[in-house]
Design an enzyme around this catalytic site. Structure first.
Site, mmCIF file in Angstrom:
data_model
loop_
_atom_site.group_PDB
_atom_site.id
_atom_site.type_symbol
_atom_site.label_atom_id
_atom_site.label_comp_id
_atom_site.label_asym_id
_atom_site.label_seq_id
_atom_site.Cartn_x
_atom_site.Cartn_y
_atom_site.Cartn_z
ATOM 1 C CD GLU A 278 66.741 0.476 33.080
ATOM 2 O OE1 GLU A 278 65.821 1.245 33.447
ATOM 3 O OE2 GLU A 278 67.491 0.724 32.144
ATOM 4 C CD GLU A 281 67.505 -5.956 31.758
ATOM 5 O OE1 GLU A 281 66.722 -4.993 31.950
ATOM 6 O OE2 GLU A 281 67.895 -6.304 30.631
ATOM 7 C CB CYS A 298 63.306 4.788 29.528
ATOM 8 S SG CYS A 298 64.790 5.363 30.299
ATOM 9 C CB SER A 318 67.486 -2.204 30.029
ATOM 10 O OG SER A 318 66.325 -2.634 30.699
ATOM 11 C CE LYS A 357 58.997 8.218 26.324
ATOM 12 N NZ LYS A 357 59.376 6.864 26.773
ATOM 13 C CD GLU A 360 58.536 4.188 24.052
ATOM 14 O OE1 GLU A 360 57.943 5.142 24.593
ATOM 15 O OE2 GLU A 360 59.476 3.597 24.594
ATOM 16 C CD GLU A 365 59.568 -3.646 18.817
ATOM 17 O OE1 GLU A 365 58.776 -2.695 18.604
ATOM 18 O OE2 GLU A 365 60.640 -3.767 18.219
ATOM 19 C CB CYS A 503 62.372 13.964 29.440
ATOM 20 S SG CYS A 503 62.540 12.266 28.945
HETATM 21 FE FE1 HC0 Z 1 60.923 10.917 29.783
HETATM 22 FE FE2 HC0 Z 1 60.577 8.626 30.722
HETATM 23 S S1 HC0 Z 1 61.771 10.246 31.746
HETATM 24 S S2 HC0 Z 1 61.626 9.015 28.769
HETATM 25 O O1 HC0 Z 1 62.564 11.604 29.502
HETATM 26 O O2 HC0 Z 1 62.591 6.752 31.424
HETATM 27 O O3 HC0 Z 1 59.494 11.494 27.291
HETATM 28 O O4 HC0 Z 1 59.697 13.182 31.162
HETATM 29 O O5 HC0 Z 1 58.186 9.924 30.429
HETATM 30 O O6 HC0 Z 1 58.789 6.616 29.423
HETATM 31 O O7 HC0 Z 1 59.281 8.155 33.308
HETATM 32 C C1 HC0 Z 1 60.020 11.391 28.238
HETATM 33 C C2 HC0 Z 1 60.190 12.396 30.583
HETATM 34 C C3 HC0 Z 1 59.319 9.890 30.324
HETATM 35 C C4 HC0 Z 1 59.466 7.322 29.967
HETATM 36 C C5 HC0 Z 1 59.700 8.276 32.333
HETATM 37 C C6 HC0 Z 1 61.754 7.367 31.138
#
Ligand code: HC0
Ligand code: SF4
Length: 574
Positions: A278, A281, A298, A318, A357, A360, A365, A503
């Site tokens: 990133e 990028e 993310c 990104s 997640k 996701e 993709e 998170c």
């Molecule tokens: Fe997160 Fe992540 S930091 S989104 O908040 O960027 O869920 O903890 O794992 O993928 O590393 C959540 C937390 C993750 C991802 C990372 C990012």
């Protein structure tokens, strides 16, 4: 300031206080149910009733303002009886199968019924039919458990700025549901799970994927690799009675090893990898006139929010996959190759603080040549359940270390990904050194830390001003995007996390009762745990991670190389 008397105790409080707040200050505990500090203060459940001298009816203390000379009684027979019958009424139309409920022993309604001494339900009438919506990958809604408190409605509408859930119909037919009572799978829900963390009962929960994990662990032909997100370590301990903000990295790793995972890695490794990709990028876009501001990609809840509400910004995202997906892609390519395992026989399990997640990992993709990056996602709460099911004595576990081979190194930069501002800070630590061509001692960027909804900073790097912004909670993200759209701001880089606090307060984290939230700033406490781990680590910059360097040397070539693109990048289209 005003002075009032509550249960014969005189208390002086600011004049905009409610009776509930004043009582708290005086050390007097008033029960609540629908109340959720700063989010749901509507006096709907009538559990916090008190007697106010001179007023004809009992008053809901969570919304009733204090006044000079006011005299309040919180524990009269009238008050106790009224609170009790209000809760009895709620219980009369509640699916009371507590033993098999996801919130058994962790339910605010169960607690209040117990505290009020409710031993039978005097009225039994018609009950709301049990309708379970489990069509999405992330969230399950059970109508028969809903008590219509409105906490989820207001968190979704006001904190997230989305409004998926609302009151529909009237009278006995009143429900909290998406419009037209559609499934959560068929509405622009971002699966952030903030509604779950607001729910006092078991009406909203994550899709349970625990049995899928037990199945692969029991299958000797499957090589099961688990990764843990940065924020999990800051909260998992709460499920075992530890104070909010206790860091349990070592115990968590020990527990995962006992559960039988073949390898235990930290998503932080992939967070470092994300920074390489990133950061490169971003520099590329700045130097070559690419699309700016670049926005982090993310947080999958944020991606969905952008797709539904701001599709004009999709090219600003990104192209990096999230660390969870990058980790999966690297395990099924580099790691598989080095260990001579067919990627088809590898199962990647993620432990995430997040409900989004789950969705996701199932997006179209998120695969490389038909092989899914990540197979199963569990929330922090689900991991705690597995540990309990296995009867592992979590608190007695000795700390253990993540597996060290190939993907074992991680830096402080990776750890702080789990808190709002962390991805930005991690990126700045690396981008600063690339642009300045030298190493910095001070790596802490205070301007992007803290719980303020929108944070901004300008850093001068290599003679160039880099303007950045950080937003957490999608309502705040919308504010930032609106300013960019209106031409009021011209940032280079924006970090967005869908959940308020980042998170650490994701929708998959352990439940914290509304009562505890009145006293403790959960965001700040859990954030502290991650900043603490960052400080303890000797390597705090992603580009100094030895195994990341090796990964590029042996496998990927350079950041943003053709191979890196194939495995680690994607594109979001409207
Ligand atoms: Fe997160 Fe992540 S930091 S989104 O908040 O960027 O869920 O903890 O794992 O993928 O590393 C959540 C937390 C993750 C991802 C990372 C990012
Ligand atoms: Fe709203 Fe998030 Fe719950 Fe979906 S998951 S209903 S967007 S709070």
């Amino acid at each position: 300031k005003v002075t009032l008397t509550i249960d014969n105790i005189k208390v002086e409080v600011p004049k905009d206080y409610t009776i509930l707040q004043a009582a708290k200050l005086a050390g007097i505990d008033i029960p609540t149910l629908c109340y959720l500090k700063d989010i749901n203060e509507i006096g709907a459940c009538r559990v916090c009733l008190v007697e106010v001298e001179g007023a004809r009816a009992l008053q809901a203390s969570c919304v009733h303002p204090v006044a000079e000379g006011m005299v309040v009684k919180t524990n009269t027979k009238k008050v106790r009886d009224a609170r009790k019958s209000n809760v009895e009424l709620i219980l009369s139309n509640h699916n009371r199968e507590c033993l098999t409920c996801v919130r058994n022993k962790n339910c605010e309604l169960q607690n209040i019924a117990d505290e009020l001494g409710i031993s039978e339900i005097p009225f039994e009438g018609e009950k709301t039919e049990t309708v379970i919506d489990d069509q999405s990958y992330s969230i399950v809604r059970d109508q028969s458990k809903c008590i219509l408190c409105g906490r989820c409605v207001n968190v979704c509408k006001n904190v997230q700025g989305i409004g998926i859930l609302d009151f529909v119909n009237r009278g006995f037919e009143t429900r909290v549901a998406p419009a037209f009572e559609k499934s959560m799978a068929d509405v622009p829900c971002i699966y952030c799970g903030q509604c779950i963390t607001a729910c006092p009962v078991g009406a909203l929960k994550e899709k349970d994927d625990i049995d899928k994990v037990w199945d692969v662990l029991d299958n000797p032909d499957v090589h099961v690799v688990v990764q843990t997100a940065p924020a999990v370590r800051a909260a998992l301990g709460e499920e075992f009675g530890l104070p909010i903000g206790t860091r349990v990295t070592g115990k968590m790793v020990a527990a995962l090893k006992r559960l039988g995972f073949d390898k235990v890695y930290d998503t932080d490794f992939a967070a470092d990898l994300t920074i390489m990709e990133e950061g490169t990028e971003l520099l590329g876009r700045i130097q070559n006139g690419g699309k700016l501001p670049m926005i982090t990609s993310c947080s999958p809840g944020w991606i969905r929010f952008c797709e539904f509400n701001y599709p004009e910004f999709l090219d600003n995202l990104s192209t990096c996959k999230s660390p969870q997906q990058m980790m999966g892609a690297i395990i099924k390519s580099y790691y598989a190759q080095k260990n001579d395992i067919d990627p088809k026989n590898i199962c990647v399990v993620s432990i995430m603080p997040c409900t989004s997640k789950k969705t996701e990992s199932q997006r179209n993709e998120m695969n490389v040549n038909g092989i899914r990056d990540v197979d199963i996602v569990l929330t922090t709460r689900e991991l705690a359940k597995m540990i309990k099911q296995a009867r592992i004595k979590f608190l007695e576990l000795e700390d253990e270390k993540y597996d060290q081979d190939l993907l074992g190194d991680y830096t402080g930069a990776g750890v702080i990904f789990g808190v709002t501002g962390g991805v930005m800070e991690a990126a700045l630590r690396t981008v600063a050194e690339v642009l300045e061509g030298k190493s910095f001692e001070n790596v802490e960027y205070e301007a992007v830390r803290g719980v303020e909804g929108v944070k901004e900073a300008t850093v001068v790097l290599g003679g160039k001003e880099i303007k950045v912004a950080v937003a957490h909670g999608t309502a705040n993200a919308a504010k930032v995007l609106d300013m960019v759209k209106a031409g009021e701001k011209d940032y280079h880089f924006i970090e967005v996390m869908a959940c308020p606090g980042g998170c650490v307060c994701g929708g998959g984290q352990p439940h914290v009762s509304a009562k505890t939230k009145m006293d403790i700033d959960v965001k700040a406490e859990r954030a502290k745990a991650l900043y603490e781990e960052d400080e303890l680590l000797t390597i705090r910059k992603s580009h100094e991670n030895p195994q990341i360097k090796k990964l590029y040397e042996d496998f990927l070539g350079k950041p943003n190389s053709h191979k890196a693109h194939e495995l680690l990048h994607t594109h979001y289209a409207a």
